[in-house]
Design an enzyme around this catalytic site. Structure first.
Site, PDB file in Angstrom:
ATOM      1  N   ARG A  85       1.165  -0.617   0.395  1.00 44.01           N
ATOM      2  CA  ARG A  85       0.419  -0.088   0.440  1.00 44.01           C
ATOM      3  C   ARG A  85       0.606   1.198   0.117  1.00 44.01           C
ATOM      4  NH1 ARG A  85      -4.404  -0.029   4.229  1.00 44.01           N
ATOM      5  NH2 ARG A  85      -2.027   0.661   5.926  1.00 44.01           N
ATOM      6  N   LYS A 187      -2.360   6.820   1.397  1.00 44.92           N
ATOM      7  CA  LYS A 187      -2.242   6.902   2.081  1.00 44.92           C
ATOM      8  C   LYS A 187      -1.812   8.206   2.678  1.00 44.92           C
ATOM      9  CE  LYS A 187      -2.744   4.758   7.238  1.00 44.92           C
ATOM     10  NZ  LYS A 187      -3.781   4.451   7.414  1.00 44.92           N
ATOM     11  N   GLU A 223     -15.942   7.061   4.374  1.00 45.27           N
ATOM     12  CA  GLU A 223     -14.860   6.896   5.255  1.00 45.27           C
ATOM     13  C   GLU A 223     -15.834   6.965   7.104  1.00 45.27           C
ATOM     14  OE1 GLU A 223     -11.627   5.140   5.751  1.00 45.27           O
ATOM     15  OE2 GLU A 223     -10.970   5.316   3.319  1.00 45.27           O
TER      16      GLU A 223
HETATM   17  C1  LIG Z   1      -5.538   3.417   7.462  1.00 43.29           C
HETATM   18  C2  LIG Z   1      -6.497   4.502   7.189  1.00 43.29           C
HETATM   19  C3  LIG Z   1      -7.957   2.790   7.751  1.00 43.29           C
HETATM   20  C4  LIG Z   1      -7.411   1.923   8.367  1.00 43.29           C
HETATM   21  O1  LIG Z   1      -6.790   1.306   7.087  1.00 43.29           O
HETATM   22  P1  LIG Z   1      -5.837  -0.297   7.845  1.00 43.29           P
HETATM   23  O2  LIG Z   1      -5.157  -1.008   7.081  1.00 43.29           O
HETATM   24  O3  LIG Z   1      -6.803  -1.308   8.303  1.00 43.29           O
HETATM   25  O4  LIG Z   1      -5.136   0.618   9.354  1.00 43.29           O
HETATM   26  C5  LIG Z   1      -8.575   3.961   7.176  1.00 43.29           C
HETATM   27  N1  LIG Z   1      -8.930   4.957   5.774  1.00 43.29           N
HETATM   28  C6  LIG Z   1      -8.251   5.928   6.283  1.00 43.29           C
HETATM   29  C7  LIG Z   1      -8.525   7.248   5.990  1.00 43.29           C
HETATM   30  C8  LIG Z   1      -6.864   5.467   6.578  1.00 43.29           C
HETATM   31  O5  LIG Z   1      -5.363   6.669   6.932  1.00 43.29           O
END
Ligand SMILES: *Cc1c(COP(=O)(O)O)cnc(C)c1O
Length: 344
Positions: A85, A187, A223
């Site tokens: 990722r 991210k 989200e």
């Molecule tokens: C990191 C994140 C998540 C959760 O991802 P995981 O891989 O399950 O930790 C969900 N939404 C956003 C906006 C994120 O930055």
């Protein structure tokens, strides 16, 4: 400043706070290649004031955890997914990728070097691991940096949402965290800068966090703060989670989706979750590494409050998903091949 010693840590009262543990990892990208990288005790980053990270948000990050098992060993949960990722996030921001094998090895080095700060089995705590990458160097222009820092640090954490596995309430926001074809699925730091104001408004109004609706029409759930959303349909048979290019693909969410189908025997669906059709669901949750699963008690939208299972109790499917996932993460339940990686 003195480093935090494991004997100074109150493992039963951890929040989500920075700790200056003894070791972190750092590698640098220069002249088109990554340095070997090494552990360092220096918790400060020294960078040029013209760095792209400071002006234009050329930075991405990851979040993962190291878990203490019953036999005292320490393990990671799907670290290869975090590596992949981060590579996708790097691609979006024109940053160099850090290879998966080196990423996992560096995470192991950091966890191993700070191993006595991994909270004990049964405390509910974990060692949160935060990889970050940033564009650095004296190039003030709006173009990708020539040099990059990749760093991984760690800190012991407790439950993310106060109260842990008890439902909390959320409210929709009129703001968007990311544009439809923007950086929502990466991210990156900028998404979080954009989320500070809506998050603050939700907290001040007494909610755990805000729910972001789709940035195109504001009709569908995207989200839950910095976590993904899932719902369980009224017949208890289906696990439903939104699909959209502006959602961050949560590793926790895709793990739950797999477990819902293969362990709980549910149907699974990635599709539209309309904010005015929440009646479909008997349970709902927010999921992510930090939050694990946080049951959604109710959602407030345009003055209407929709209660799911209960505002005080966790629904049975949510509970089962939580027990299965955390069972695997803490080594009590055997998970699918390759999900758990020992730190040795
Ligand atoms: C990191 C994140 C998540 C959760 O991802 P995981 O891989 O399950 O930790 C969900 N939404 C956003 C906006 C994120 O930055």
């Amino acid at each position: 400043m003195a480093k935090v010693k494991a004997s100074d840590i109150d493992f039963d009262n951890l929040g989500f706070d920075y700790f200056d543990l003894p070791y972190r990892f750092q590698a640098t990208w220069k002249d088109g290649k990554w340095s070997e990288g090494e552990l360092t005790q220096d918790n400060e980053v020294h960078i040029n004031e013209g760095s792209t990270v400071l002006h234009y948000g050329q930075s991405d990050f990851e979040g993962m955890k190291a878990y203490r098992t019953k036999d005292g060993s320490v393990q990671l949960f799907r670290p290869d997914r975090n590596a992949a990722r981060m590579q996708n996030s790097c691609e979006r921001l024109l940053m160099p990728k850090f290879p998966t094998d080196k990423f996992v090895d560096a995470v192991k080095q950091v966890v191993k070097a700070n191993e006595d700060s991994v909270p004990p089995y049964g405390s509910g705590g974990t060692l949160y691991v935060r990889p970050i990458m940033m564009g650095v160097g004296g190039n003030i222009g709006v173009h990708p940096a020539d040099e990059y820092l990749f760093r991984i640090f760690a800190m012991p954490v407790g439950a993310y949402f106060k109260g842990g596995m008890t439902p909390t309430n959320f409210t929709t926001s009129e703001y968007d965290r990311a544009a439809h074809k923007g950086t929502g699925q990466s991210k990156v730091g900028g998404n979080y800068a954009a989320s500070l104001l809506p998050g603050d408004q939700a907290h001040k109004a007494g909610y755990s966090d805000c729910i972001y609706l789709d940035p195109v029409e504001h009709k569908k759930i995207e989200e839950v703060g910095s976590a993904n959303f899932f719902g369980i349909t009224k017949d208890g048979k289906k696990f439903v989670t939104p699909k959209s290019p502006s959602i961050l693909p949560s590793i926790t969410k895709y793990s739950l989706l797999y477990l819902a189908e293969h362990e709980l025997g549910l149907e699974v669906e990635e599709g539209d979750v309309y904010i005015d059709q929440l009646d479909r669901f008997s349970e709902a949750g927010a999921c992510g590494t930090a939050a694990v699963i946080s049951p959604v008690g109710a959602i407030e939208h345009n003055g209407n409050k929709h209660v799911f299972y209960s505002e005080t109790e966790v629904g049975p499917v949510t509970q089962k998903l939580y027990d299965t996932l955390t069972g695997i993460q803490f080594g009590d339940v055997k998970g699918p091949e390759g999900w758990v990686v020992k730190v040795d």
